[in-house]
Design a protein around this motif. Structure first.
Motif, PDB file in Angstrom:
ATOM      1  N   UNK A   1     -10.729 103.962 -35.533  1.00 60.59           N
ATOM      2  CA  UNK A   1     -10.422 104.596 -36.816  1.00 60.59           C
ATOM      3  C   UNK A   1     -11.412 104.179 -37.896  1.00 60.59           C
ATOM      4  N   UNK A   2     -12.024 103.009 -37.747  1.00 57.21           N
ATOM      5  CA  UNK A   2     -13.139 102.668 -38.629  1.00 57.21           C
ATOM      6  C   UNK A   2     -13.954 101.515 -38.071  1.00 57.21           C
ATOM      7  N   UNK A   3     -15.240 101.450 -38.510  1.00 60.23           N
ATOM      8  CA  UNK A   3     -16.102 100.338 -38.113  1.00 60.23           C
ATOM      9  C   UNK A   3     -16.131  99.340 -39.257  1.00 60.23           C
ATOM     10  N   UNK A   4     -16.067  98.062 -38.901  1.00 66.92           N
ATOM     11  CA  UNK A   4     -16.063  97.026 -39.928  1.00 66.92           C
ATOM     12  C   UNK A   4     -17.425  96.364 -39.932  1.00 66.92           C
ATOM     13  N   UNK A   5     -17.920  96.031 -41.150  1.00 68.67           N
ATOM     14  CA  UNK A   5     -19.280  95.498 -41.243  1.00 68.67           C
ATOM     15  C   UNK A   5     -19.334  94.086 -41.808  1.00 68.67           C
ATOM     16  N   UNK A   6     -20.473  93.432 -41.563  1.00 70.27           N
ATOM     17  CA  UNK A   6     -20.716  92.110 -42.159  1.00 70.27           C
ATOM     18  C   UNK A   6     -21.233  92.327 -43.578  1.00 70.27           C
ATOM     19  N   UNK A   7     -21.460  91.239 -44.293  1.00 72.43           N
ATOM     20  CA  UNK A   7     -22.033  91.371 -45.637  1.00 72.43           C
ATOM     21  C   UNK A   7     -23.401  92.027 -45.577  1.00 72.43           C
ATOM     22  N   UNK A   8     -24.071  91.784 -44.483  1.00 70.81           N
ATOM     23  CA  UNK A   8     -25.397  92.384 -44.321  1.00 70.81           C
ATOM     24  C   UNK A   8     -25.341  93.803 -43.777  1.00 70.81           C
ATOM     25  N   UNK A   9     -24.154  94.407 -43.804  1.00 73.98           N
ATOM     26  CA  UNK A   9     -23.974  95.794 -43.344  1.00 73.98           C
ATOM     27  C   UNK A   9     -24.296  96.017 -41.878  1.00 73.98           C
ATOM     28  N   UNK A  10     -24.072  95.018 -41.051  1.00 80.15           N
ATOM     29  CA  UNK A  10     -24.189  95.209 -39.602  1.00 80.15           C
ATOM     30  C   UNK A  10     -22.758  95.306 -39.072  1.00 80.15           C
ATOM     31  N   UNK A  11     -22.596  96.079 -38.007  1.00 80.61           N
ATOM     32  CA  UNK A  11     -21.235  96.239 -37.490  1.00 80.61           C
ATOM     33  C   UNK A  11     -20.748  94.917 -36.886  1.00 80.61           C
ATOM     34  N   UNK A  12     -19.479  94.584 -37.161  1.00 80.34           N
ATOM     35  CA  UNK A  12     -18.937  93.360 -36.569  1.00 80.34           C
ATOM     36  C   UNK A  12     -17.598  93.606 -35.854  1.00 80.34           C
ATOM     37  N   UNK A  13     -17.071  94.793 -36.038  1.00 83.53           N
ATOM     38  CA  UNK A  13     -15.799  95.058 -35.351  1.00 83.53           C
ATOM     39  C   UNK A  13     -15.431  96.530 -35.422  1.00 83.53           C
ATOM     40  N   UNK A  14     -14.529  96.921 -34.538  1.00 80.61           N
ATOM     41  CA  UNK A  14     -14.004  98.290 -34.601  1.00 80.61           C
ATOM     42  C   UNK A  14     -12.504  98.194 -34.742  1.00 80.61           C
ATOM     43  N   UNK A  15     -11.987  98.846 -35.772  1.00 81.33           N
ATOM     44  CA  UNK A  15     -10.541  98.949 -35.847  1.00 81.33           C
ATOM     45  C   UNK A  15     -10.137 100.161 -35.023  1.00 81.33           C
ATOM     46  N   UNK A  16      -9.250  99.923 -34.070  1.00 78.92           N
ATOM     47  CA  UNK A  16      -8.829 101.016 -33.181  1.00 78.92           C
ATOM     48  C   UNK A  16      -7.333 101.218 -33.321  1.00 78.92           C
ATOM     49  N   UNK A  17      -6.899 102.384 -32.942  1.00 75.70           N
ATOM     50  CA  UNK A  17      -5.466 102.641 -32.895  1.00 75.70           C
ATOM     51  C   UNK A  17      -5.118 103.045 -31.469  1.00 75.70           C
ATOM     52  N   UNK A  18      -3.969 102.606 -30.993  1.00 74.61           N
ATOM     53  CA  UNK A  18      -3.548 102.970 -29.637  1.00 74.61           C
ATOM     54  C   UNK A  18      -3.043 104.406 -29.654  1.00 74.61           C
ATOM     55  N   UNK A  19      -3.238 105.072 -28.543  1.00 73.02           N
ATOM     56  CA  UNK A  19      -2.828 106.472 -28.464  1.00 73.02           C
ATOM     57  C   UNK A  19      -1.789 106.631 -27.350  1.00 73.02           C
ATOM     58  N   UNK A  20      -1.013 107.701 -27.470  1.00 70.09           N
ATOM     59  CA  UNK A  20      -0.166 108.067 -26.325  1.00 70.09           C
ATOM     60  C   UNK A  20      -0.351 109.568 -26.095  1.00 70.09           C
ATOM     61  N   UNK A  21      -0.073 109.999 -24.877  1.00 71.27           N
ATOM     62  CA  UNK A  21      -0.231 111.422 -24.618  1.00 71.27           C
ATOM     63  C   UNK A  21       0.997 112.145 -25.156  1.00 71.27           C
ATOM     64  N   UNK A  22       0.749 113.156 -26.000  1.00 68.44           N
ATOM     65  CA  UNK A  22       1.863 113.867 -26.642  1.00 68.44           C
ATOM     66  C   UNK A  22       2.537 114.843 -25.679  1.00 68.44           C
ATOM     67  N   UNK A  23       3.432 115.639 -26.238  1.00 69.88           N
ATOM     68  CA  UNK A  23       4.129 116.660 -25.444  1.00 69.88           C
ATOM     69  C   UNK A  23       3.100 117.681 -24.953  1.00 69.88           C
ATOM     70  N   UNK A  24       3.309 118.231 -23.755  1.00 67.96           N
ATOM     71  CA  UNK A  24       2.356 119.252 -23.296  1.00 67.96           C
ATOM     72  C   UNK A  24       2.405 120.485 -24.194  1.00 67.96           C
ATOM     73  N   UNK A  25       1.233 121.092 -24.454  1.00 68.11           N
ATOM     74  CA  UNK A  25       1.231 122.313 -25.269  1.00 68.11           C
ATOM     75  C   UNK A  25       1.446 123.512 -24.329  1.00 68.11           C
ATOM     76  N   UNK A  26       1.249 124.728 -24.903  1.00 71.22           N
ATOM     77  CA  UNK A  26       1.539 125.938 -24.112  1.00 71.22           C
ATOM     78  C   UNK A  26       0.751 125.948 -22.801  1.00 71.22           C
ATOM     79  N   UNK A  27      -0.466 125.388 -22.814  1.00 72.73           N
ATOM     80  CA  UNK A  27      -1.278 125.423 -21.587  1.00 72.73           C
ATOM     81  C   UNK A  27      -0.968 124.224 -20.679  1.00 72.73           C
TER      82      UNK A  27
END
Ligand SMILES: Cc1cc2nc3c(=O)[nH]c(=O)nc-3n(C[C@H](O)[C@H](O)[C@H](O)COP(=O)(O)OP(=O)(O)OC[C@H]3O[C@@H](n4cnc5c(N)ncnc54)[C@H](O)[C@@H]3O)c2cc1C
Ligand code: SF4
Lengths: 151, 604
Positions: B475-501
């Motif tokens: 959901x977002x990338x987290x950076x250091x003070x020097x603007x380098x990536x240091x982490x990824x905030x993730x969210x867990x997913x689940x498979x929703x209800x099946x759609x028409x297909x």
């Protein structure tokens, strides 16, 4: 927040919102960077015109029985950053804007339902909120299928 | 279960055979007034078919509810009572190699297994002969030997070694040589698969290569990267009961053999046409158009934006999956056929399509889908967040993998996350582990079943120690003070209800956010079309995703004499589909240009 006293007030407001949506997508169409995108936005505007016509018909006939169904919310738009609308934006960017727009409309109607003074008005707002979430789902599914293609 | 001669030697011609299902023990014999037959359920082209066979030994009468011709092959034979398959997966017909059905026959108070070939018209059809000459033990699918799992991540050398001649012959022996081969239908360019496998069986490897090349100009490449499991091998009849013939491995074998034995001959092009073709982009679609048009006798010039030809084959797919020497060999072949290359030419900037049309009789656009997609989440601009394109291009084209011989700065990370679940994501992850990263994780928002990458790639990635975080979305990338990536905030997913297909889309689970510490991220969620060409050619019709619209029969665009194919038309797809599109365009171009010549000659 706007005060609504009767069903007609609400429907006028919702009809106005749909007209805003039509205008919004026609603007995107006029600024599109390709023929294909212009057509796509015109198609969406066409769908919004249909939504509006449906509300107008409901208002004229005075029969309101839009079902309140459960619509899936993929929440794709919730985490994305949308760019301000600009000429020549990509279809991906436009879809993000559209998802966010429909979600905002959904939230507005849900909030109005919450505050509705009586059960009748509440159910109308809820039905309108469902309609908006259906529109959003259409964009989300398209985004899910084509943008997040992960080849 | 071997068949013993003594079990059956008392059976005489025209003996009446009471037959039973080996599973439910119900009889197949049906007796109605004077009519007697055995009743089976056959499966043909996916549908159940009633099959009636004479119950008398050596009487070949057979009837089915749909017309069948000699050589047709039932996909399955089932008991009509319990619906279980009668096919014995361990043996095949010794006459024609087809699968066989097994029933139990009762004779002289004995229960004797009997086998019957599933091919219509095979001499051994109809429960007639039951001696061992007519069955053979099935050969299992031959896998290619591969580099050791632990050692291979220290090198960029290709992982599978390919078949030896012995393995290739064994595998070719599994093919049933179907008269109505389904595998060919599954191949986007319709290679004569049983034809080339037959040559391998006869040890005519050179002949096999020729058969493949009639339809596929880049077999050494396709044998390595085509998703055969969704194409020819998915359709292979053997696959119904057991593993399909390893068609891709065999294709790779013959192409490699031809190259290693130095048998590739440059054909002499007899007709020289006074016409010029421009091909924009040197990926598989462009290379196919060039090869075909050169063979017709046109002179062909290829314009490529990069300094090396081959498209995704050189700058996308890594060395350990597709050695660059193989791609270069194919490109040199085309060069010797007469192809002219103009490298470092970005069409749309240096020259426009309209300008090309002034100098050439027709133009083919095969510029691929080279514009990386991002998710549009916060933090994508941080340092060390790369698109798969940029990451792989640096590693491949700039030969970062040959550091220090090539001094390209190599994107380095110790904890690497790759976003996406396709081939591109696996390639990035497997490249990262080879650069010495200690921890490489694939982050994918759906479940394992939906991973779009080839099974082989997923298996290789797992063997090499790559971790999979499934049903997880950044959901977002987290950076250091020097603007380098240091982490990824993730969210867990689940498979929703099946759609028409019936499809289940992933939905986030509110409040399930986690942070993965990383120092390098590669985003591999897909590619879109690059707009450069269109900026100077606005009259080239495109769809809303920016892909060029073409006439499906000819691949001609909205501009006459301008053709297009490959990823720029379909969006990201496959090498073989790009080649198929190139062939359609080449045929149509040749037809149109020949008609034009005739017209001008007639009017002169
Ligand atoms: C990492 C990765 C792994 C893949 N793995 C597989 C796999 O295992 N199996 C499989 O079948 N497919 C795989 N694919 C997909 C496959 O590579 C593509 O579908 C195929 O290469 C498309 O071919 P193409 O001819 O359309 O274009 P490309 O191969 O994309 O080539 C296009 C060429 O055009 C050039 N170009 C672009 N713009 C211009 C311009 N304006 N002027 C001049 N030249 C230009 C580019 O530099 C490039 O060389 C993979 C793709 C990637 C990225
Ligand atoms: S490869 Fe499979 S489908 Fe093709 S001819 Fe051989 S057995 Fe039949």
């Amino acid at each position: 927040m706007k005060e609504f006293v009767n069903t007609n007030d609400i429907l006028d407001f919702a009809i106005g919102n749909e007209q805003d949506a039509v205008d919004f997508y026609l603007t995107l169409a006029s600024e599109a960077s390709s023929e294909g995108m212009r057509k796509a936005f015109e198609e969406i505007a066409g769908e919004e015109i249909k939504h509006k016509a449906r509300l107008v018909e409901i208002k004229e006939r005075g029969i309101f029985n839009m079902p309140v169904e459960k619509v899936a919310d993929l929440k794709i738009g919730d985490y994305l950053v949308s760019d301000p609308v600009h000429a020549g934006m990509s279809y991906q960017q436009a879809l993000i804007v559209a998802m966010k727009r429909e979600k905002a409309a959904f939230k507005l109607y849900s909030a109005l339902a919450e505050k509705a003074p009586n059960a009748d008005l509440k159910s109308i707002f809820m039905a309108l909120a469902v309609e908006e979430s259906k529109h959003k789902l259409r964009f989300e599914l398209e985004y899910d299928e084509h943008v997040l293609s992960e080849n | 279960m071997a068949l013993l001669d003594q079990d059956v030697k008392y059976l005489k011609f025209k003996t009446y055979l009471p037959c039973y299902c080996p599973h439910c023990k119900k009889t197949f014999n049906v007796e109605k007034r004077d009519v007697k037959y055995l009743n089976f359920t056959g499966v043909y082209e996916g549908a159940d078919v009633d099959v009636k066979i004479s119950p008398y030994l050596n009487v070949f009468e057979q009837e089915s509810s749909i017309p069948l011709k000699e050589g047709d092959l039932f996909e399955d034979l089932k008991c009509p009572s319990c619906n279980k398959s009668l096919v014995n997966p361990d043996i095949v017909c010794g006459d024609c190699g087809s699968p066989v059905g097994e029933v139990i026959l009762s004779a002289y108070s004995r229960l004797i297994p009997f086998f019957s070939c599933l091919k219509v018209g095979c001499e051994w059809h109809g429960l007639t002969r039951a001696d061992e000459r007519h069955i053979k033990i099935k050969i299992p699918r031959q896998e290619m030997p591969e580099q050791d799992q632990k050692l291979r991540i220290q090198t960029y050398q290709e992982v599978p070694y390919g078949y030896t001649t012995e393995l290739a012959s064994l595998e070719a022996g599994r093919c049933l040589q179907c008269k109505n081969p389904k595998c060919v239908e599954g191949c986007p360019v319709n290679v004569d698969i049983p034809g080339f496998i037959k040559c391998i069986r006869e040890d005519d490897f050179d002949g096999a290569a020729k058969v493949v090349k009639e339809k596929n100009v880049l077999p050494a490449i396709c044998g390595r990267v085509c998703p055969q499991e969704n194409q020819c091998e998915e359709k292979c009849i053997l696959g119904i009961k057991t593993k399909p013939v390893a068609i891709g491995n065999l294709e790779r074998f013959v192409a490699d053999w031809e190259r290693k034995m130095d048998l590739v001959k440059i054909p002499i092009i007899k007709t020289k046409l006074n016409k010029r073709i421009a091909v924009v982009g040197s990926g598989p679609s462009g290379l196919t158009v060039a090869a075909d048009m050169l063979q017709y006798g046109y002179s062909v010039t290829m314009y490529e934006a990069f300094h090396e030809a081959g498209g995704v084959l050189v700058y996308g797919i890594p060395e350990f999956r597709l050695p660059k020497s193989i791609v270069n060999f194919e490109i040199n072949y085309l060069r010797e056929l007469g192809l002219r290359f103009e490298m470092n030419h970005v069409i749309g900037k240096i020259l426009t399509i309209d300008e090309l049309l002034e100098h050439f009789d027709a133009v083919f656009i095969g510029v691929g889908a080279g514009l990386p997609k991002f998710m549009n989440i916060p933090g994508e601009a941080l340092g060390n967040v790369f698109s798969a394109n940029e990451y792989l291009t640096r590693m491949n084209l700039m030969k970062a993998y040959l550091f220090p011989e090539y001094d390209t700065p190599k994107p380095r990370g110790t904890k690497v996350a790759v976003i996406g679940g396709g081939n591109v994501a696996m390639d990035c992850a497997r490249t990262a582990i080879r650069t010495g990263a200690s921890d490489v994780t694939i982050v994918y928002r759906r479940s394992r079943q939906e991973l779009p990458a080839r099974h082989e790639e997923v298996r290789h990635a797992e063997e090499e120690g790559i971790k999979f975080r499934l049903l997880t979305n950044p959901v977002q990338y987290l950076g250091t003070d020097g603007n380098m990536v240091k982490g990824i905030e993730c969210i867990k997913m689940k498979l929703g209800e099946p759609d028409a297909s019936g499809r289940r889309s992933p939905v986030p689970i509110e409040g399930s956010n986690i942070v993965l510490p990383v120092d390098l991220v590669v985003v591999a969620i897909g590619n879109g079309s690059n707009p450069i060409i269109f900026q100077t050619t606005p009259n080239l019709n495109r769809n809303k995703w920016g892909n060029i619209e073409v006439n499906q029969q000819t691949n001609e665009t909205s501009i006459p004499y301008v053709y297009a194919g490959g990823d720029i038309v379909t969006g990201s797809a496959t090498v073989i589909e790009a080649m198929g599109a190139g062939r359609i365009a080449a045929n149509a171009m040749h037809k149109k240009l020949s008609a034009k010549t005739k017209k001008t000659t007639n009017s002169n």
